[in-house]
Motif scaffolding. Sequence first.
Motif, PDB file in Angstrom:
ATOM      1  N   THR A 197     134.560 -12.395  -8.632  1.00 26.49           N
ATOM      2  CA  THR A 197     134.079 -13.739  -8.982  1.00 26.49           C
ATOM      3  C   THR A 197     134.290 -14.738  -7.853  1.00 26.49           C
ATOM      4  OG1 THR A 197     136.230 -14.328  -9.946  1.00 26.49           O
ATOM      5  CG2 THR A 197     134.600 -13.344 -11.425  1.00 26.49           C
ATOM      6  N   ASP A 198     135.079 -14.362  -6.846  1.00 23.35           N
ATOM      7  CA  ASP A 198     135.490 -15.283  -5.788  1.00 23.35           C
ATOM      8  C   ASP A 198     135.019 -14.782  -4.424  1.00 23.35           C
ATOM      9  OD1 ASP A 198     136.791 -16.909  -3.976  1.00 23.35           O
ATOM     10  OD2 ASP A 198     138.747 -16.783  -4.949  1.00 23.35           O
ATOM     11  N   ALA A 199     134.197 -15.587  -3.731  1.00 21.35           N
ATOM     12  CA  ALA A 199     133.681 -15.197  -2.415  1.00 21.35           C
ATOM     13  C   ALA A 199     134.808 -15.026  -1.400  1.00 21.35           C
ATOM     14  CB  ALA A 199     132.686 -16.243  -1.916  1.00 21.35           C
ATOM     15  N   ARG A 200     135.845 -15.843  -1.520  1.00 25.99           N
ATOM     16  CA  ARG A 200     136.971 -15.728  -0.583  1.00 25.99           C
ATOM     17  C   ARG A 200     137.695 -14.393  -0.765  1.00 25.99           C
ATOM     18  NH1 ARG A 200     141.614 -20.205  -0.821  1.00 25.99           N
ATOM     19  NH2 ARG A 200     141.870 -19.219  -2.878  1.00 25.99           N
ATOM     20  N   GLN A 201     137.849 -13.985  -2.006  1.00 21.66           N
ATOM     21  CA  GLN A 201     138.490 -12.704  -2.278  1.00 21.66           C
ATOM     22  C   GLN A 201     137.646 -11.550  -1.745  1.00 21.66           C
ATOM     23  OE1 GLN A 201     139.094 -11.590  -6.463  1.00 21.66           O
ATOM     24  NE2 GLN A 201     141.241 -11.187  -5.968  1.00 21.66           N
ATOM     25  N   ARG A 202     136.340 -11.696  -1.845  1.00 23.18           N
ATOM     26  CA  ARG A 202     135.428 -10.690  -1.298  1.00 23.18           C
ATOM     27  C   ARG A 202     135.646 -10.549   0.210  1.00 23.18           C
ATOM     28  NH1 ARG A 202     130.330 -10.295   1.119  1.00 23.18           N
ATOM     29  NH2 ARG A 202     128.964  -8.654   0.247  1.00 23.18           N
ATOM     30  N   GLN A 203     135.778 -11.677   0.894  1.00 27.78           N
ATOM     31  CA  GLN A 203     136.006 -11.665   2.334  1.00 27.78           C
ATOM     32  C   GLN A 203     137.375 -11.073   2.683  1.00 27.78           C
ATOM     33  OE1 GLN A 203     135.494 -15.804   3.259  1.00 27.78           O
ATOM     34  NE2 GLN A 203     133.253 -15.689   3.300  1.00 27.78           N
ATOM     35  N   GLU A 204     138.369 -11.343   1.831  1.00 25.97           N
ATOM     36  CA  GLU A 204     139.715 -10.825   2.069  1.00 25.97           C
ATOM     37  C   GLU A 204     139.755  -9.304   1.981  1.00 25.97           C
ATOM     38  OE1 GLU A 204     142.095 -12.842  -0.795  1.00 25.97           O
ATOM     39  OE2 GLU A 204     142.338 -14.653   0.427  1.00 25.97           O
ATOM     40  N   VAL A 205     139.010  -8.756   1.034  1.00 27.94           N
ATOM     41  CA  VAL A 205     138.961  -7.302   0.897  1.00 27.94           C
ATOM     42  C   VAL A 205     138.322  -6.684   2.142  1.00 27.94           C
ATOM     43  CG1 VAL A 205     137.971  -5.367  -0.398  1.00 27.94           C
ATOM     44  CG2 VAL A 205     138.910  -7.337  -1.628  1.00 27.94           C
ATOM     45  N   GLU A 206     137.236  -7.281   2.607  1.00 26.11           N
ATOM     46  CA  GLU A 206     136.588  -6.776   3.814  1.00 26.11           C
ATOM     47  C   GLU A 206     137.509  -6.900   5.025  1.00 26.11           C
ATOM     48  OE1 GLU A 206     132.743  -7.675   6.723  1.00 26.11           O
ATOM     49  OE2 GLU A 206     132.717  -8.381   4.638  1.00 26.11           O
TER      50      GLU A 206
ATOM     51  N   ARG B 259     135.366   2.913  11.503  1.00 27.45           N
ATOM     52  CA  ARG B 259     134.275   2.858  12.483  1.00 27.45           C
ATOM     53  C   ARG B 259     133.166   1.920  12.041  1.00 27.45           C
ATOM     54  NH1 ARG B 259     131.136   6.715  13.478  1.00 27.45           N
ATOM     55  NH2 ARG B 259     131.419   8.029  11.640  1.00 27.45           N
ATOM     56  N   MET B 260     132.870   1.921  10.738  1.00 28.47           N
ATOM     57  CA  MET B 260     131.840   1.064  10.159  1.00 28.47           C
ATOM     58  C   MET B 260     132.336   0.581   8.807  1.00 28.47           C
ATOM     59  SD  MET B 260     129.167   0.914  12.225  1.00 28.47           S
ATOM     60  CE  MET B 260     127.821   0.395  11.163  1.00 28.47           C
ATOM     61  N   VAL B 261     131.999  -0.665   8.465  1.00 29.93           N
ATOM     62  CA  VAL B 261     132.382  -1.218   7.172  1.00 29.93           C
ATOM     63  C   VAL B 261     131.137  -1.796   6.503  1.00 29.93           C
ATOM     64  CG1 VAL B 261     133.827  -2.864   5.936  1.00 29.93           C
ATOM     65  CG2 VAL B 261     134.688  -1.772   8.026  1.00 29.93           C
ATOM     66  N   TYR B 262     130.846  -1.328   5.303  1.00 29.28           N
ATOM     67  CA  TYR B 262     129.693  -1.816   4.533  1.00 29.28           C
ATOM     68  C   TYR B 262     130.240  -2.546   3.302  1.00 29.28           C
ATOM     69  CZ  TYR B 262     127.872   2.165   7.212  1.00 29.28           C
ATOM     70  OH  TYR B 262     127.578   3.071   8.204  1.00 29.28           O
TER      71      TYR B 262
END
Length: 209
Positions: free
Chosen positions: A82-91, A101-104
């Motif tokens: 639900t949180d864009a910041r959390q999405r970025q933190e996981v990445e 080597r690659m992250v999708y």
Amino acid sequence: MHRRIATTALLLGSLLLLPACTTVVTETAKKAFEDRSSEDQATDIRMATSYFSALLDKDKNLALDVSLDVWEQRVLITGALTDARQRQEVEALVRADKRARMVYNEILLVSKEAQSQRRDAARNKSTPKKEGIGQSVNDFWIETKISAQLLTTQGVTSVNYRWRCVYGTVYVIGRALSRNELNTVLGTIRATEGVKQVKSFVDVRGTGH
């Protein structure tokens, strides 16, 4: 010695044909058929394990919300937050690993209600039934259906693929032995009831893409 090897191969081959292979076939048996080296297998497992532990340390619910599949150090991140910041933190957590080597990052942003429904479905995914309300309940049934279909599809080595379904979209990563095999796999998934879209991150052996 040759007879023992042949007998073991026959047994493992028989297990792979069972409908409930996801629970019957051991990880060791599956690895024997994978088109990746033992070194890659070990590295991928270590990476996935470390990511999972890191998610649990951050928030135990992340283990229900997010899936991380690793194939030859390529990482596919799927799920619903639900949180864009959390999405970025996981990445960022994955990208900080020099082995990746690659992250999708295919995590979807959803409402809290939709996330809650999906969490409930994840907790009960051992019983893949199309029951209840909402697409989130169907996702894990779709994954199980795909597994059963690919196991019985001629010309497909299903252990070389990993797939996740999120609100009807199926994400696939792995290694195809040929372009024809990949086309067969994607066609089978698209024809599965409930699938709305398929996104492939599969390499074809010998092509690197």
